[in-house]
Design a protein around this motif. Structure first.
Motif, PDB file in Angstrom:
ATOM      1  N   ILE A 254      -3.221   5.622  37.757  1.00 11.41           N
ATOM      2  CA  ILE A 254      -4.129   5.328  38.625  1.00 11.41           C
ATOM      3  C   ILE A 254      -5.189   4.265  38.534  1.00 11.41           C
ATOM      4  N   PRO A 255      -5.338   3.113  39.320  1.00 15.39           N
ATOM      5  CA  PRO A 255      -6.347   2.226  38.987  1.00 15.39           C
ATOM      6  C   PRO A 255      -7.724   2.725  39.082  1.00 15.39           C
ATOM      7  N   THR A 256      -8.325   2.378  38.081  1.00 23.06           N
ATOM      8  CA  THR A 256      -9.792   3.076  37.972  1.00 23.06           C
ATOM      9  C   THR A 256     -10.808   1.579  38.113  1.00 23.06           C
ATOM     10  N   ALA A 257     -12.024   2.127  38.488  1.00 25.41           N
ATOM     11  CA  ALA A 257     -12.989   1.185  38.344  1.00 25.41           C
ATOM     12  C   ALA A 257     -13.683   0.773  37.007  1.00 25.41           C
ATOM     13  N   THR A 258     -13.922  -0.469  36.999  1.00 25.65           N
ATOM     14  CA  THR A 258     -14.426  -0.810  35.759  1.00 25.65           C
ATOM     15  C   THR A 258     -15.981  -1.456  35.777  1.00 25.65           C
ATOM     16  N   GLY A 259     -16.504  -1.432  34.858  1.00 22.83           N
ATOM     17  CA  GLY A 259     -17.949  -2.219  34.909  1.00 22.83           C
ATOM     18  C   GLY A 259     -19.073  -1.311  33.986  1.00 22.83           C
ATOM     19  N   ALA A 260     -20.087  -1.576  34.030  1.00 22.64           N
ATOM     20  CA  ALA A 260     -21.264  -0.924  33.392  1.00 22.64           C
ATOM     21  C   ALA A 260     -21.426   0.441  34.243  1.00 22.64           C
ATOM     22  N   SER A 261     -21.838   1.654  33.537  1.00 21.86           N
ATOM     23  CA  SER A 261     -21.973   2.728  33.972  1.00 21.86           C
ATOM     24  C   SER A 261     -23.274   2.967  34.884  1.00 21.86           C
ATOM     25  N   THR A 262     -23.087   3.442  35.856  1.00 17.85           N
ATOM     26  CA  THR A 262     -24.181   3.436  37.052  1.00 17.85           C
ATOM     27  C   THR A 262     -25.084   4.654  36.990  1.00 17.85           C
ATOM     28  N   GLY A 263     -24.626   5.920  35.968  1.00 16.42           N
ATOM     29  CA  GLY A 263     -25.124   7.098  36.001  1.00 16.42           C
ATOM     30  C   GLY A 263     -24.405   8.065  37.126  1.00 16.42           C
ATOM     31  N   ASN A 264     -23.370   7.203  38.030  1.00 14.14           N
ATOM     32  CA  ASN A 264     -22.662   8.121  38.945  1.00 14.14           C
ATOM     33  C   ASN A 264     -21.689   9.073  38.130  1.00 14.14           C
ATOM     34  N   PRO A 265     -21.983  10.323  38.528  1.00 10.63           N
ATOM     35  CA  PRO A 265     -20.595  11.356  37.719  1.00 10.63           C
ATOM     36  C   PRO A 265     -19.208  10.750  38.098  1.00 10.63           C
ATOM     37  N   MET A 266     -19.040  10.293  39.476  1.00 14.88           N
ATOM     38  CA  MET A 266     -17.656   9.913  39.514  1.00 14.88           C
ATOM     39  C   MET A 266     -17.289   8.762  38.887  1.00 14.88           C
ATOM     40  N   HIS A 267     -18.292   7.944  38.442  1.00 15.12           N
ATOM     41  CA  HIS A 267     -17.777   6.619  37.801  1.00 15.12           C
ATOM     42  C   HIS A 267     -17.651   7.064  36.246  1.00 15.12           C
ATOM     43  N   ASP A 268     -18.399   8.055  35.641  1.00 18.67           N
ATOM     44  CA  ASP A 268     -18.172   8.734  34.584  1.00 18.67           C
ATOM     45  C   ASP A 268     -16.800   9.113  34.449  1.00 18.67           C
ATOM     46  N   ILE A 269     -16.191  10.049  35.380  1.00 16.85           N
ATOM     47  CA  ILE A 269     -14.964  10.706  35.133  1.00 16.85           C
ATOM     48  C   ILE A 269     -14.007   9.585  35.468  1.00 16.85           C
ATOM     49  N   GLN A 270     -14.037   8.608  35.949  1.00 13.93           N
ATOM     50  CA  GLN A 270     -13.176   7.517  36.208  1.00 13.93           C
ATOM     51  C   GLN A 270     -13.001   6.732  35.141  1.00 13.93           C
ATOM     52  N   MET A 271     -13.893   6.777  34.037  1.00 13.85           N
ATOM     53  CA  MET A 271     -13.740   6.170  32.474  1.00 13.85           C
ATOM     54  C   MET A 271     -12.655   6.890  31.958  1.00 13.85           C
ATOM     55  N   VAL A 272     -12.507   8.179  32.157  1.00  8.73           N
ATOM     56  CA  VAL A 272     -11.535   8.854  31.070  1.00  8.73           C
ATOM     57  C   VAL A 272     -10.142   9.213  31.849  1.00  8.73           C
ATOM     58  N   LEU A 273      -9.905   8.704  33.340  1.00  7.53           N
ATOM     59  CA  LEU A 273      -8.766   9.104  33.818  1.00  7.53           C
ATOM     60  C   LEU A 273      -7.645   8.494  33.411  1.00  7.53           C
ATOM     61  N   ASP A 274      -7.629   7.218  32.224  1.00  7.26           N
ATOM     62  CA  ASP A 274      -6.456   6.508  32.034  1.00  7.26           C
ATOM     63  C   ASP A 274      -6.275   6.673  30.478  1.00  7.26           C
ATOM     64  N   ILE A 275      -7.216   7.599  29.850  1.00  7.28           N
ATOM     65  CA  ILE A 275      -6.706   8.078  28.502  1.00  7.28           C
ATOM     66  C   ILE A 275      -5.658   9.009  28.355  1.00  7.28           C
ATOM     67  N   PRO A 276      -4.682   8.699  27.696  1.00  6.14           N
ATOM     68  CA  PRO A 276      -3.391   9.224  27.462  1.00  6.14           C
ATOM     69  C   PRO A 276      -3.614  10.524  26.665  1.00  6.14           C
ATOM     70  N   VAL A 277      -2.884  11.597  27.001  1.00  8.86           N
ATOM     71  CA  VAL A 277      -2.854  12.978  26.359  1.00  8.86           C
ATOM     72  C   VAL A 277      -1.606  13.428  26.123  1.00  8.86           C
ATOM     73  N   GLN A 278      -1.329  14.441  25.247  1.00  7.46           N
ATOM     74  CA  GLN A 278       0.000  14.796  24.888  1.00  7.46           C
ATOM     75  C   GLN A 278       0.220  16.151  25.607  1.00  7.46           C
ATOM     76  N   LEU A 279       1.137  16.044  26.695  1.00  5.42           N
ATOM     77  CA  LEU A 279       1.331  17.505  27.385  1.00  5.42           C
ATOM     78  C   LEU A 279       2.619  18.041  26.732  1.00  5.42           C
ATOM     79  N   SER A 280       2.758  19.474  26.687  1.00  9.10           N
ATOM     80  CA  SER A 280       3.830  19.774  26.124  1.00  9.10           C
ATOM     81  C   SER A 280       3.866  21.246  26.634  1.00  9.10           C
ATOM     82  N   VAL A 281       5.122  22.001  26.816  1.00  7.59           N
ATOM     83  CA  VAL A 281       5.543  23.198  27.051  1.00  7.59           C
ATOM     84  C   VAL A 281       6.022  23.851  26.134  1.00  7.59           C
ATOM     85  N   GLU A 282       5.542  25.024  25.611  1.00  8.98           N
ATOM     86  CA  GLU A 282       6.152  25.748  24.520  1.00  8.98           C
ATOM     87  C   GLU A 282       6.858  26.988  25.001  1.00  8.98           C
ATOM     88  N   LEU A 283       8.160  27.009  24.682  1.00  6.88           N
ATOM     89  CA  LEU A 283       8.830  28.182  24.741  1.00  6.88           C
ATOM     90  C   LEU A 283       8.741  29.190  24.106  1.00  6.88           C
TER      91      LEU A 283
END
Length: 142
Positions: free
Chosen positions: A43-72
């Protein structure tokens, strides 16, 4: 303009149709199941300097890849057992048939679910989301 190939779009459509059928038979109060594909476009996210807005802060981490696995399941065996494994060997796991499977993000349990198959592809339907307090309890037990 979509960057997905026709085969990816048809697989996504098949999953969506299967999940719609499943949700129409259940009486859920939420919006229904959400499908997440490992190869989906971020999902495209907003870029730019942090404005202190919590929504902007969360937008900064949305594109960080994580490992999702399912354990049998899991098991603990000595190395000599591993060295004796060959094609056709059976490894007994601690999970019982029909038990929910653990969904882990970067090794941390976040949910449990059941396996679903659509067009010869495996997926997982989440049946239980683990709350942060439950996660802490589970960590302290191990």
């Amino acid at each position: 303009m979509s960057t997905e190939t026709p085969s990816q779009e048809s697989v996504a459509d098949d999953w969506a149709q299967a999940l719609e059928e499943q949700s129409s038979t259940s009486t859920s109060a939420d919006d229904g199941p959400h499908v997440f594909e490992a190869n989906a476009t971020p999902i495209p996210t907003a870029t730019g300097a942090s404005t202190g807005n919590p929504m902007h802060d969360i937008q900064m981490v949305l594109d960080i890849p994580v490992q999702l696995s399912v354990e049998l399941g899991r098991t603990r065996v000595p190395i000599k057992y591993i060295l004796q494994l060959a094609q056709g060997s059976i490894v007994e796991l601690d999970a019982l048939a029909g038990e929910p499977m653990d969904v882990l993000v970067n090794g941390y349990l976040i949910a449990q679910g059941e396996v679903v198959v659509v067009n010869d592809k495996f997926g997982i339907r989440l049946t239980d989301i683990v709350t942060p307090s439950e996660r802490m309890k589970r960590v302290s037990r191990t």
